[in-house]
Write a protein that holds these residues in place. Structure first.
Motif, short mmCIF file in Angstrom:
data_model
loop_
_atom_site.label_atom_id
_atom_site.label_comp_id
_atom_site.label_asym_id
_atom_site.label_seq_id
_atom_site.Cartn_x
_atom_site.Cartn_y
_atom_site.Cartn_z
N ASP A 4 0.86 -1.27 -0.03
CA ASP A 4 -0.01 -0.02 0.07
C ASP A 4 0.85 1.15 -0.20
OD1 ASP A 4 -2.22 -1.55 0.04
OD2 ASP A 4 -2.26 -1.45 2.32
N SER A 5 2.22 1.03 0.43
CA SER A 5 2.97 2.37 0.29
C SER A 5 3.62 2.43 -1.25
CB SER A 5 4.11 1.80 1.15
OG SER A 5 5.39 3.00 1.14
N THR A 6 3.99 3.87 -1.31
CA THR A 6 4.54 3.91 -2.68
C THR A 6 5.98 3.69 -2.51
OG1 THR A 6 4.84 6.37 -2.04
CG2 THR A 6 2.89 5.96 -3.22
N LEU A 7 6.52 3.68 -1.35
CA LEU A 7 8.01 3.41 -1.39
C LEU A 7 8.92 4.42 -2.38
CD1 LEU A 7 7.83 -0.50 -1.58
CD2 LEU A 7 8.34 1.11 0.30
N PRO A 8 8.86 5.71 -2.14
CA PRO A 8 9.46 6.65 -2.97
C PRO A 8 10.94 6.22 -3.27
CG PRO A 8 9.21 7.47 -1.13
CD PRO A 8 8.35 6.24 -0.85
N LYS A 9 11.83 6.10 -2.25
CA LYS A 9 13.26 5.52 -2.42
C LYS A 9 13.26 4.59 -3.38
CE LYS A 9 14.71 8.24 1.45
NZ LYS A 9 15.69 8.19 2.77
N VAL A 10 12.58 3.59 -3.19
CA VAL A 10 12.50 2.17 -4.07
C VAL A 10 12.31 2.59 -5.42
CG1 VAL A 10 11.79 -0.05 -4.68
CG2 VAL A 10 12.19 0.76 -1.92
N THR A 11 11.35 3.40 -5.72
CA THR A 11 10.89 3.97 -6.93
C THR A 11 11.99 4.67 -7.91
OG1 THR A 11 8.63 4.13 -6.29
CG2 THR A 11 9.14 5.22 -8.58
N GLU A 12 12.59 5.63 -6.86
CA GLU A 12 13.64 6.25 -7.22
C GLU A 12 14.96 5.63 -7.80
OE1 GLU A 12 16.67 9.29 -5.09
OE2 GLU A 12 14.41 9.90 -4.77
N ALA A 13 15.17 4.73 -6.93
CA ALA A 13 16.55 3.98 -7.33
C ALA A 13 16.17 3.02 -8.67
CB ALA A 13 16.63 3.05 -5.91
N VAL A 14 15.12 2.52 -8.65
CA VAL A 14 14.65 1.71 -9.89
C VAL A 14 14.61 2.34 -11.13
CG1 VAL A 14 12.75 0.36 -10.81
CG2 VAL A 14 13.42 -0.10 -8.52
N ALA A 16 16.17 5.14 -11.69
CA ALA A 16 17.57 5.43 -11.88
C ALA A 16 18.73 4.17 -12.05
CB ALA A 16 18.04 6.65 -11.05
N SER A 17 17.92 3.07 -12.04
CA SER A 17 18.87 1.85 -12.33
C SER A 17 20.14 1.61 -11.20
CB SER A 17 19.23 1.78 -13.89
OG SER A 17 18.47 1.55 -14.51
N ARG A 18 19.80 2.42 -10.21
CA ARG A 18 20.76 2.38 -8.84
C ARG A 18 20.54 0.83 -8.09
NH1 ARG A 18 19.00 7.84 -7.49
NH2 ARG A 18 18.18 6.71 -5.64
N PRO A 53 15.05 -7.16 -13.48
CA PRO A 53 16.25 -7.45 -13.83
C PRO A 53 17.28 -6.51 -14.11
CG PRO A 53 14.52 -7.78 -15.51
CD PRO A 53 13.71 -7.43 -14.24
N GLN A 54 16.87 -5.42 -14.48
CA GLN A 54 17.82 -4.15 -14.78
C GLN A 54 18.34 -3.72 -13.60
OE1 GLN A 54 14.40 -4.13 -14.54
NE2 GLN A 54 13.84 -1.98 -14.00
N VAL A 55 17.86 -4.12 -12.48
CA VAL A 55 18.33 -3.42 -11.08
C VAL A 55 19.35 -4.40 -10.25
CG1 VAL A 55 17.57 -2.34 -8.79
CG2 VAL A 55 16.37 -1.94 -10.92
N VAL A 56 20.46 -4.00 -9.47
CA VAL A 56 21.26 -4.93 -8.75
C VAL A 56 20.46 -4.75 -7.66
CG1 VAL A 56 23.15 -5.09 -7.67
CG2 VAL A 56 23.49 -4.13 -10.25
N VAL A 57 20.02 -6.08 -6.94
CA VAL A 57 19.67 -6.12 -5.76
C VAL A 57 20.31 -6.74 -4.66
CG1 VAL A 57 17.63 -7.16 -4.45
CG2 VAL A 57 17.25 -6.44 -6.79
N ASN A 58 20.81 -6.03 -3.97
CA ASN A 58 21.39 -6.65 -2.61
C ASN A 58 20.46 -6.76 -1.14
OD1 ASN A 58 23.98 -6.44 -4.10
ND2 ASN A 58 23.46 -4.00 -3.95
#
Length: 87
Positions: A4-14, A16-18, A53-58
């Motif tokens: 239900d959250s917009t998760l703005p920092k996650v959206t921003e990272a995705v 920007a492909s960070r 798949p385009q994002v490095v997930v740690n």
């Protein structure tokens, strides 16, 4: 996977492909189901890599045995700083 959250920092990272750095905090029982590969953090990382798949997930874990959520929350910023995670 929904929220239900917009998760703005996650959206921003995705966008920007960070790299997406995730810290899973819990008791020992929240991370082990029988083997490390089937534990929640590994399944979360695999699901995110499949969907993004385009994002490095740690995904890293921090075991906090015998601590309440309130006790853990009070040290959350320090935990993230120790793991060098942005907050």
């Amino acid at each position: 996977m929904t929220t239900d959250s917009t998760l703005p920092k996650v959206t921003e990272a995705v966008k920007a492909s960070r790299p997406l750095d995730i810290l899973v905090i819990g008791s020992r029982s929240s991370t082990i189901l029988g083997s490390e590969a089937s534990a929640y953090p590994a399944r979360l990382q695999a699901a995110l890599k499949e969907r993004l798949p385009q994002v490095v997930v740690n995904v890293s874990t921090e075991i906090q045995p015998k601590k309440t959520a309130e006790e853990t929350e009070s040290g959350l910023v320090k935990l993230m700083e120790a793991k060098s995670l942005p907050w």
